[in-house]
Design a protein around this motif. Sequence first.
Motif, PDB file in Angstrom:
ATOM      1  N   ASP A   1       0.744  -1.316  -0.023  1.00 27.92           N
ATOM      2  CA  ASP A   1      -0.021  -0.040   0.040  1.00 27.92           C
ATOM      3  C   ASP A   1       0.779   1.267  -0.184  1.00 27.92           C
ATOM      4  O   ASP A   1       0.589   2.213  -0.701  1.00 27.92           O
ATOM      5  N   ALA A   2       1.888   1.293   0.929  1.00 27.28           N
ATOM      6  CA  ALA A   2       2.709   2.364   0.824  1.00 27.28           C
ATOM      7  C   ALA A   2       3.423   2.731  -0.447  1.00 27.28           C
ATOM      8  O   ALA A   2       3.784   3.678  -0.919  1.00 27.28           O
ATOM      9  N   ALA A   3       3.847   1.606  -1.226  1.00 30.89           N
ATOM     10  CA  ALA A   3       4.589   1.560  -2.433  1.00 30.89           C
ATOM     11  C   ALA A   3       3.794   2.047  -3.342  1.00 30.89           C
ATOM     12  O   ALA A   3       3.903   3.046  -4.321  1.00 30.89           O
ATOM     13  N   LEU A   4       2.464   1.672  -3.540  1.00 34.97           N
ATOM     14  CA  LEU A   4       1.588   2.410  -4.363  1.00 34.97           C
ATOM     15  C   LEU A   4       1.379   3.768  -4.338  1.00 34.97           C
ATOM     16  O   LEU A   4       1.145   4.409  -5.356  1.00 34.97           O
ATOM     17  N   ALA A   5       1.251   4.162  -2.938  1.00 36.95           N
ATOM     18  CA  ALA A   5       0.990   5.451  -2.604  1.00 36.95           C
ATOM     19  C   ALA A   5       2.194   6.317  -3.183  1.00 36.95           C
ATOM     20  O   ALA A   5       1.953   7.403  -3.779  1.00 36.95           O
ATOM     21  N   ARG A   6       3.399   5.989  -2.946  1.00 35.71           N
ATOM     22  CA  ARG A   6       4.490   6.481  -3.437  1.00 35.71           C
ATOM     23  C   ARG A   6       4.630   6.797  -4.928  1.00 35.71           C
ATOM     24  O   ARG A   6       4.968   7.577  -5.347  1.00 35.71           O
ATOM     25  N   ILE A   7       4.227   5.228  -5.545  1.00 32.79           N
ATOM     26  CA  ILE A   7       4.238   5.585  -6.950  1.00 32.79           C
ATOM     27  C   ILE A   7       3.649   6.670  -7.669  1.00 32.79           C
ATOM     28  O   ILE A   7       3.722   7.386  -8.315  1.00 32.79           O
ATOM     29  N   ALA A   8       2.329   6.773  -7.084  1.00 32.01           N
ATOM     30  CA  ALA A   8       1.148   7.829  -7.502  1.00 32.01           C
ATOM     31  C   ALA A   8       1.823   9.005  -7.283  1.00 32.01           C
ATOM     32  O   ALA A   8       1.508  10.038  -7.878  1.00 32.01           O
ATOM     33  N   ARG A   9       2.482   9.238  -6.108  1.00 34.45           N
ATOM     34  CA  ARG A   9       2.989  10.642  -5.882  1.00 34.45           C
ATOM     35  C   ARG A   9       4.150  10.983  -6.490  1.00 34.45           C
ATOM     36  O   ARG A   9       4.176  12.200  -6.976  1.00 34.45           O
ATOM     37  N   LEU A  10       5.051  10.106  -6.875  1.00 33.60           N
ATOM     38  CA  LEU A  10       6.309  10.598  -7.179  1.00 33.60           C
ATOM     39  C   LEU A  10       6.532  10.088  -8.856  1.00 33.60           C
ATOM     40  O   LEU A  10       7.343  10.812  -9.573  1.00 33.60           O
ATOM     41  N   ASP A  11       5.834   9.100  -9.399  1.00 33.50           N
ATOM     42  CA  ASP A  11       6.190   8.752 -10.620  1.00 33.50           C
ATOM     43  C   ASP A  11       5.994   9.789 -11.882  1.00 33.50           C
ATOM     44  O   ASP A  11       6.657   9.690 -12.736  1.00 33.50           O
ATOM     45  N   PRO A  12       4.869  10.769 -11.458  1.00 30.99           N
ATOM     46  CA  PRO A  12       4.840  11.787 -12.451  1.00 30.99           C
ATOM     47  C   PRO A  12       6.114  12.575 -13.003  1.00 30.99           C
ATOM     48  O   PRO A  12       6.210  12.954 -13.925  1.00 30.99           O
ATOM     49  N   ALA A  13       6.882  12.651 -11.901  1.00 30.64           N
ATOM     50  CA  ALA A  13       8.224  13.232 -12.201  1.00 30.64           C
ATOM     51  C   ALA A  13       9.225  12.373 -13.068  1.00 30.64           C
ATOM     52  O   ALA A  13      10.129  12.839 -13.647  1.00 30.64           O
ATOM     53  N   LEU A  14       9.277  11.017 -12.970  1.00 29.00           N
ATOM     54  CA  LEU A  14       9.927   9.860 -13.361  1.00 29.00           C
ATOM     55  C   LEU A  14       9.389   9.241 -14.788  1.00 29.00           C
ATOM     56  O   LEU A  14      10.188   9.258 -15.514  1.00 29.00           O
ATOM     57  N   ASN A  15       8.358   8.957 -14.646  1.00 23.20           N
ATOM     58  CA  ASN A  15       7.685   8.225 -15.667  1.00 23.20           C
ATOM     59  C   ASN A  15       8.213   6.844 -15.860  1.00 23.20           C
ATOM     60  O   ASN A  15       8.622   6.354 -16.960  1.00 23.20           O
ATOM     61  N   ALA A  16       8.618   6.340 -14.794  1.00 18.34           N
ATOM     62  CA  ALA A  16       9.201   4.825 -14.774  1.00 18.34           C
ATOM     63  C   ALA A  16       8.280   3.781 -14.874  1.00 18.34           C
ATOM     64  O   ALA A  16       8.615   2.684 -15.646  1.00 18.34           O
ATOM     65  N   VAL A  17       7.087   3.854 -14.740  1.00 14.07           N
ATOM     66  CA  VAL A  17       5.876   2.545 -14.407  1.00 14.07           C
ATOM     67  C   VAL A  17       4.990   2.892 -15.495  1.00 14.07           C
ATOM     68  O   VAL A  17       4.358   4.203 -15.900  1.00 14.07           O
TER      69      VAL A  17
END
Length: 474
Positions: free
Chosen positions: A33-49
Amino acid sequence: MSATEAGEAWRLTATELLCAYRAGTLTPAAVLDAALARIARLDPALNAVVALSPTAREEAARSTARWAAGMPRGPLDGVPVMVKDNMIVAGMPATFGSALFADRPQDEDELPIRRLRKAGAIVVAKTNTPEFAVEGYTGNRLFGVTRNPFDPDLTPGGSSGGSVAAVAAGFVPLALGTDGGGSTRRPAAYTGLVGLKPGIGAIARAGGLPQILMDFEVVGTFARSAADTRLLYEALAGPDRADPASRERAVAPPRAPLRILHVERIDGAPCDRSILAAVARTADALRGLGHTVVPGDLPVDTAGLAALWPAIAEMGLARLMQREAAFAALASPRYVEMAERGRAHPATTLLATLETVAAVRAQTSALFADVDLVLMPACAAMPWPAAEPFPTEIDGHPVGPRGHAVYTGWVNAAGHPAVSLPCPVDGLPIGAQLIGDLGAEPLLLDIAEAYADAVPLFPRWPAMAQTNAPNAGA
């Protein structure tokens, strides 16, 4: 367990997560759950997922129940992992970064993913790759450009750039990539990770997407620690009858102290001076561990292989175009042009390629009669602007599309294992690669762990990984 503890789980290695599961201070469900929240928060800056697993939460709940019962499934039970989007994971896309494969549902895992699941790992997401995984940066028309967590203006390298960005940003502790010409070692170098490229057959493969670069491509691993690298590799390694290359593995007996050949340059090709200096510091660290490190030239015909490398990729794409009726309509024009050139190559080019590869393999085999490891840079260039496929200049010299990649492709052609380890640096990460004899994966893992005692691996997090802002560092 408090929300704060779960929210800080991103800092932990896989080894540390497993200890927390065993102690009952964290659960796989809370960590996911924490990982999914982190992805939603930070991946817009990276576009890794590029895609999230639809079954990850269910898998995490089952893993949590197994740990509560004291019956973990395997050595990676409950550890979140990401997988490069050129590998097949059931229930998820495997687009190869291309519209050609974008709408094909996948019903079965390919062999390494089956082993990952058997070990108990949870596949959280697929990660971005350039189209057909034949570029040294990470971007495509389907998903756009992936950026480096240490400087989002720059590339994380490729073609496994999504996987390294995810691990370096703390989305997951482990990820899988592939390496057909350096696509594990170079991205790992640009993001401060340990990137392992096993030898051909060390991790058996079957049921995956078509190979573009002959038999050069292997499954590679990414982690922030040497211990995690061993954990993931040992869960994946081993023979399988579906992959004949995995059934005959030479084993190189180690010597002490190790004899290490330090190669600064290949064929006079330019290399960024800061990289040469960083690799020299790695050589000093290895000497400090008691090994004999001797400078010298590489006695392998890398120039002949480099001359044929474009044709290898072109012929591989031509074969894919022959197999896939929609290739010309759906693949990006650049790759259609490459495939057309590949279709025009005569049979003599293929024969010359096979002869050159055979010579590289024989020369590399002879090399390891006299040395235990070869040390050289993982990359010739520092990271360049994220949307550009390659740097056009290195150390003041103009270079072509693979000028940054001169140190890696010969290892793939030879079929030998290698590991990229972070160099001692103060600025942007860079890595040195150690290449071993056939069957030397255990030796490379051993020396990575010893090296980690002298040179802290992943010594600092990128700034964007330590903030909640979705556009941090951009």
